[in-house]
Design a protein around this motif. Structure first.
Motif, PDB file in Angstrom:
ATOM      1  N   PHE A 109       0.802  -1.235   0.000  1.00 32.33           N
ATOM      2  CA  PHE A 109       0.000   0.000   0.000  1.00 32.33           C
ATOM      3  C   PHE A 109       0.833   1.283   0.000  1.00 32.33           C
ATOM      4  O   PHE A 109       0.273   2.368  -0.076  1.00 32.33           O
ATOM      5  CB  PHE A 109      -0.933   0.001   1.209  1.00 32.33           C
ATOM      6  CG  PHE A 109      -1.911  -1.135   1.215  1.00 32.33           C
ATOM      7  CD1 PHE A 109      -3.054  -1.094   0.438  1.00 32.33           C
ATOM      8  CD2 PHE A 109      -1.680  -2.270   1.990  1.00 32.33           C
ATOM      9  CE1 PHE A 109      -3.967  -2.144   0.437  1.00 32.33           C
ATOM     10  CE2 PHE A 109      -2.575  -3.326   1.993  1.00 32.33           C
ATOM     11  CZ  PHE A 109      -3.722  -3.274   1.212  1.00 32.33           C
ATOM     12  N   LYS A 118      -7.036   3.824   3.108  1.00 31.21           N
ATOM     13  CA  LYS A 118      -7.817   3.046   2.137  1.00 31.21           C
ATOM     14  C   LYS A 118      -8.813   2.133   2.843  1.00 31.21           C
ATOM     15  O   LYS A 118      -9.957   1.976   2.391  1.00 31.21           O
ATOM     16  CB  LYS A 118      -6.874   2.234   1.245  1.00 31.21           C
ATOM     17  CG  LYS A 118      -6.066   3.086   0.282  1.00 31.21           C
ATOM     18  CD  LYS A 118      -5.086   2.254  -0.534  1.00 31.21           C
ATOM     19  CE  LYS A 118      -4.273   3.125  -1.479  1.00 31.21           C
ATOM     20  NZ  LYS A 118      -3.279   2.341  -2.249  1.00 31.21           N
ATOM     21  N   GLU A 121     -11.677   4.281   4.166  1.00 32.32           N
ATOM     22  CA  GLU A 121     -12.574   4.663   3.072  1.00 32.32           C
ATOM     23  C   GLU A 121     -13.470   3.496   2.666  1.00 32.32           C
ATOM     24  O   GLU A 121     -14.676   3.661   2.462  1.00 32.32           O
ATOM     25  CB  GLU A 121     -11.765   5.139   1.874  1.00 32.32           C
ATOM     26  CG  GLU A 121     -12.626   5.571   0.697  1.00 32.32           C
ATOM     27  CD  GLU A 121     -11.807   6.024  -0.503  1.00 32.32           C
ATOM     28  OE1 GLU A 121     -12.403   6.603  -1.427  1.00 32.32           O
ATOM     29  OE2 GLU A 121     -10.579   5.784  -0.521  1.00 32.32           O
TER      30      GLU A 121
END
Length: 204
Positions: A109, A118, A121
Motif C-alpha cells: 500500500f 484506504k 474509506e
C-alpha cells in the motif's frame, strides 16, 4: 452442539470509550450467539459437516449441500467473522503494526498510513451491512476487500487477518448514523500483535 460462542478475551467495557460496553454485550451475547445457534440448527441433520471447523465449512462452501448453503454463508460466516473480530481488538490496542506485517503493508500500500486511509474509506463506504477486510491471498499477498452481509473471504480461499464489522448493530447505540466516527475510533482498539501473528501464520 458442534459450534459454541467463544468467550470475549476482555470485559464488555474494556474497549471504552471507543466501543461501548452495552453494544459489546449485545453484539457478542445476542447477535453472535444467534449466528451460532442458527448454524447448529441448520446442520443438525448433517453430522459430518458438524465435525468440520467453521473455517473449513466456509472454505468448502461450494461443496456444501444445497439445503444448508444459505445457513453456512450467513450463520457460518457470521460466526467466523465475529470470532475473528473479537480477537483482533484489545484494551491495549492502537498504535502501528510491526514485524513482517508492517513490511508487507508498506510493500502493498506504500505505507501503513496509506493502508489505514484506504481501509477507512472502504469501511465507511460499504453500502448497507457488511465488512471491510484485510486478507492474505492464496499467493500470500495482502489484499483489501469489502463483502456484504456476513460473507466471508474464506469462501474465496482468502484468509482474513483484520476485519471491521460495519453492520449498524456494531455501532448504532453509541454512534447512531455516524459510521465514519465509529471507524475512526475503532483503530484505537486494533490489536496489531494479534494481526501480525495471523499474518505470520499465513506466510510461513
Amino acid at each position: 452442539m458442534a459450534y459454541q460462542l467463544p468467550n470475549l478475551p476482555y470485559d464488555f467495557g474494556a474497549l471504552e470509550p471507543h466501543l461501548d460496553a452495552k453494544t459489546m454485550e449485545i453484539h457478542h451475547g445476542k447477535h453472535h450467539a444467534t449466528y451460532v445457534a442458527k448454524l447448529n440448527a441448520a446442520l443438525e441433520k448433517f453430522p459430518a459437516l458438524q465435525q468440520k471447523s467453521v473455517e473449513q465449512l466456509l472454505r468448502e462452501f461450494e461443496t456444501a449441500p444445497t439445503e444448508v448453503k444459505t445457513a453456512v454463508r450467513n450463520h457460518g460466516g457470521g460466526h467466523a467473522n465475529h470470532s475473528l473480530f473479537w480477537q483482533i481488538m484489545s484494551q491495549n490496542g492502537g498504535g502501528t503494526p510491526t514485524g513482517q506485517l508492517a513490511g508487507a503493508l508498506q510493500t502493498t500500500f506504500g505505507d501503513v498510513s496509506a493502508f489505514q486511509a484506504k481501509f477507512t474509506e472502504a469501511a465507511t463506504n460499504v453500502f448497507g451491512s457488511g465488512w471491510a477486510w484485510l486478507v492474505v491471498t492464496p499467493n500470500k499477498t495482502l489484499e483489501l476487500c469489502i463483502r456484504p452481509n456476513q460473507d466471508s473471504p474464506l469462501m474465496e480461499q482468502k484468509t482474513p487477518i483484520l476485519g471491521l464489522d460495519v453492520w449498524e448493530h456494531a455501532y448504532y447505540l453509541k454512534y447512531q448514523n455516524r459510521r465514519p466516527d465509529y471507524v475512526t475510533a475503532w483503530w484505537n482498539t486494533v490489536n496489531w500483535t494479534k494481526v501480525g501473528e495471523l499474518y505470520d501464520a499465513c506466510v510461513k
